[in-house]
Design a protein around this motif. Structure first.
Motif, PDB file in Angstrom:
ATOM      1  N   ALA A  30      23.064  53.477  25.306  1.00 38.66           N
ATOM      2  CA  ALA A  30      23.850  52.582  26.172  1.00 38.66           C
ATOM      3  C   ALA A  30      23.286  51.174  26.210  1.00 38.66           C
ATOM      4  O   ALA A  30      23.887  50.280  26.796  1.00 38.66           O
ATOM      5  CB  ALA A  30      23.897  53.146  27.585  1.00 38.66           C
ATOM      6  N   SER A  31      22.139  50.958  25.589  1.00 41.30           N
ATOM      7  CA  SER A  31      21.491  49.649  25.682  1.00 41.30           C
ATOM      8  C   SER A  31      21.668  48.841  24.403  1.00 41.30           C
ATOM      9  O   SER A  31      21.862  49.377  23.320  1.00 41.30           O
ATOM     10  CB  SER A  31      19.993  49.817  25.977  1.00 41.30           C
ATOM     11  N   LYS A  32      21.634  47.537  24.577  1.00 38.69           N
ATOM     12  CA  LYS A  32      21.588  46.603  23.455  1.00 38.69           C
ATOM     13  C   LYS A  32      20.197  45.989  23.501  1.00 38.69           C
ATOM     14  O   LYS A  32      19.841  45.332  24.466  1.00 38.69           O
ATOM     15  CB  LYS A  32      22.636  45.500  23.621  1.00 38.69           C
ATOM     16  N   CYS A  33      19.415  46.236  22.478  1.00 33.71           N
ATOM     17  CA  CYS A  33      18.034  45.775  22.478  1.00 33.71           C
ATOM     18  C   CYS A  33      17.895  44.529  21.609  1.00 33.71           C
ATOM     19  O   CYS A  33      18.331  44.518  20.461  1.00 33.71           O
ATOM     20  CB  CYS A  33      17.115  46.887  21.994  1.00 33.71           C
ATOM     21  N   TYR A  34      17.281  43.507  22.163  1.00 37.74           N
ATOM     22  CA  TYR A  34      17.174  42.199  21.533  1.00 37.74           C
ATOM     23  C   TYR A  34      15.722  41.883  21.173  1.00 37.74           C
ATOM     24  O   TYR A  34      14.958  41.464  22.038  1.00 37.74           O
ATOM     25  CB  TYR A  34      17.688  41.117  22.477  1.00 37.74           C
ATOM     26  N   PRO A  35      15.324  42.051  19.913  1.00 40.02           N
ATOM     27  CA  PRO A  35      13.945  41.737  19.548  1.00 40.02           C
ATOM     28  C   PRO A  35      13.596  40.266  19.765  1.00 40.02           C
ATOM     29  O   PRO A  35      12.453  39.935  20.055  1.00 40.02           O
ATOM     30  CB  PRO A  35      13.842  42.109  18.069  1.00 40.02           C
ATOM     31  N   VAL A  36      14.583  39.378  19.657  1.00 39.35           N
ATOM     32  CA  VAL A  36      14.321  37.950  19.853  1.00 39.35           C
ATOM     33  C   VAL A  36      13.859  37.695  21.284  1.00 39.35           C
ATOM     34  O   VAL A  36      12.988  36.861  21.524  1.00 39.35           O
ATOM     35  CB  VAL A  36      15.571  37.107  19.507  1.00 39.35           C
ATOM     36  N   GLN A  37      14.411  38.427  22.245  1.00 39.11           N
ATOM     37  CA  GLN A  37      13.992  38.260  23.640  1.00 39.11           C
ATOM     38  C   GLN A  37      12.514  38.586  23.793  1.00 39.11           C
ATOM     39  O   GLN A  37      11.796  37.910  24.515  1.00 39.11           O
ATOM     40  CB  GLN A  37      14.816  39.154  24.572  1.00 39.11           C
ATOM     41  N   HIS A  38      12.041  39.588  23.088  1.00 39.99           N
ATOM     42  CA  HIS A  38      10.644  39.991  23.206  1.00 39.99           C
ATOM     43  C   HIS A  38       9.725  38.975  22.539  1.00 39.99           C
ATOM     44  O   HIS A  38       8.641  38.691  23.052  1.00 39.99           O
ATOM     45  CB  HIS A  38      10.452  41.393  22.637  1.00 39.99           C
ATOM     46  N   LEU A  39      10.168  38.430  21.425  1.00 40.48           N
ATOM     47  CA  LEU A  39       9.436  37.337  20.785  1.00 40.48           C
ATOM     48  C   LEU A  39       9.314  36.166  21.750  1.00 40.48           C
ATOM     49  O   LEU A  39       8.230  35.614  21.947  1.00 40.48           O
ATOM     50  CB  LEU A  39      10.159  36.906  19.500  1.00 40.48           C
ATOM     51  N   VAL A  40      10.410  35.790  22.368  1.00 46.32           N
ATOM     52  CA  VAL A  40      10.413  34.656  23.303  1.00 46.32           C
ATOM     53  C   VAL A  40       9.560  34.966  24.534  1.00 46.32           C
ATOM     54  O   VAL A  40       8.873  34.083  25.046  1.00 46.32           O
ATOM     55  CB  VAL A  40      11.857  34.260  23.671  1.00 46.32           C
ATOM     56  N   ASN A  41       9.577  36.210  25.007  1.00 43.53           N
ATOM     57  CA  ASN A  41       8.716  36.571  26.142  1.00 43.53           C
ATOM     58  C   ASN A  41       7.250  36.286  25.824  1.00 43.53           C
ATOM     59  O   ASN A  41       6.515  35.769  26.664  1.00 43.53           O
ATOM     60  CB  ASN A  41       8.877  38.048  26.499  1.00 43.53           C
ATOM     61  N   ILE A  42       6.830  36.613  24.621  1.00 41.92           N
ATOM     62  CA  ILE A  42       5.434  36.383  24.236  1.00 41.92           C
ATOM     63  C   ILE A  42       5.166  34.893  24.062  1.00 41.92           C
ATOM     64  O   ILE A  42       4.126  34.384  24.502  1.00 41.92           O
ATOM     65  CB  ILE A  42       5.084  37.187  22.970  1.00 41.92           C
ATOM     66  N   LEU A  43       6.102  34.166  23.469  1.00 40.75           N
ATOM     67  CA  LEU A  43       5.918  32.720  23.338  1.00 40.75           C
ATOM     68  C   LEU A  43       5.822  32.056  24.707  1.00 40.75           C
ATOM     69  O   LEU A  43       4.995  31.162  24.921  1.00 40.75           O
ATOM     70  CB  LEU A  43       7.060  32.106  22.516  1.00 40.75           C
ATOM     71  N   CYS A  44       6.652  32.494  25.637  1.00 36.08           N
ATOM     72  CA  CYS A  44       6.576  31.962  27.000  1.00 36.08           C
ATOM     73  C   CYS A  44       5.234  32.296  27.638  1.00 36.08           C
ATOM     74  O   CYS A  44       4.634  31.454  28.314  1.00 36.08           O
ATOM     75  CB  CYS A  44       7.710  32.510  27.860  1.00 36.08           C
ATOM     76  N   ALA A  45       4.752  33.520  27.441  1.00 28.22           N
ATOM     77  CA  ALA A  45       3.462  33.922  28.001  1.00 28.22           C
ATOM     78  C   ALA A  45       2.347  33.030  27.494  1.00 28.22           C
ATOM     79  O   ALA A  45       1.489  32.588  28.257  1.00 28.22           O
ATOM     80  CB  ALA A  45       3.173  35.386  27.653  1.00 28.22           C
TER      81      ALA A  45
END
Length: 172
Positions: A30-45
């Motif tokens: 049921a989910s749409k998983c976005y690897p780009v979001q996880h990349l951006v989360n780390i860049l933001c961190a």
């Protein structure tokens, strides 16, 4: 308290990147998983800190939902990962902790927090751990991309220069 304009601009660009690449996702259940979001989360961190990371994850999730390219599951999944990656990196100043924070925050905690969202807000009948594996796999893909990118930035010396140029401001 004055926000750091450079951090706001970088955060906005990372949100725009996430939204622009929201057509690239991995449908798992049921989910749409976005690897780009996880990349951006780390860049933001690494560059912006936990508060900007959570704000960027929220804005990306909101815009994707308004555009119809995301689901409500994006909120707990991305925001918890951004927070944990940012907090662990801020405390340790080691890239490995940003990676682990994203994997555990999104893959495990975010996956578990999606249960009430899916059950009560989306009306889906799912098990408590139904989103852990898909979120972890998506987070793993984004984290692998982040390892390559931040590793290259670190080796070239650009990581420290970029961090120094973004330093300052009251909202870190």
């Amino acid at each position: 308290m004055r926000p750091n304009i450079k951090k706001l601009a970088v955060g906005g660009m990372l949100v725009a990147l996430t939204v622009a690449l929201s057509g690239f996702y991995i449908p798992i259940g049921a989910s749409k998983c976005y690897p780009v979001q996880h990349l951006v989360n780390i860049l933001c961190a690494v560059f912006l800190g936990p508060s900007y990371g959570v704000a960027s994850a929220f804005c990306s999730s909101l815009i994707r939902n308004l555009m119809g390219t995301g689901s409500l599951l994006a909120f707990p999944g991305s925001m918890v990962g951004a927070l944990l990656a940012g907090l662990l990196y801020k405390k340790s100043k080691k890239l490995i902790f940003a990676y682990v924070g994203e994997l555990f925050g999104t893959g495990i905690l975010g996956g578990i927090l999606c249960f009430p969202v899916a059950s009560f807000l989306m009306g889906k009948t799912v098990a408590v751990f139904a989103f852990v594996l898909p979120f972890f796999l998506s987070s793993l893909a984004g984290t692998c991309i982040a390892v390559i990118l931040t590793g290259a930035l670190y080796k070239s010396g650009l990581l420290e220069n970029l961090q120094r140029s973004l330093k300052g401001g009251a909202l870190s």
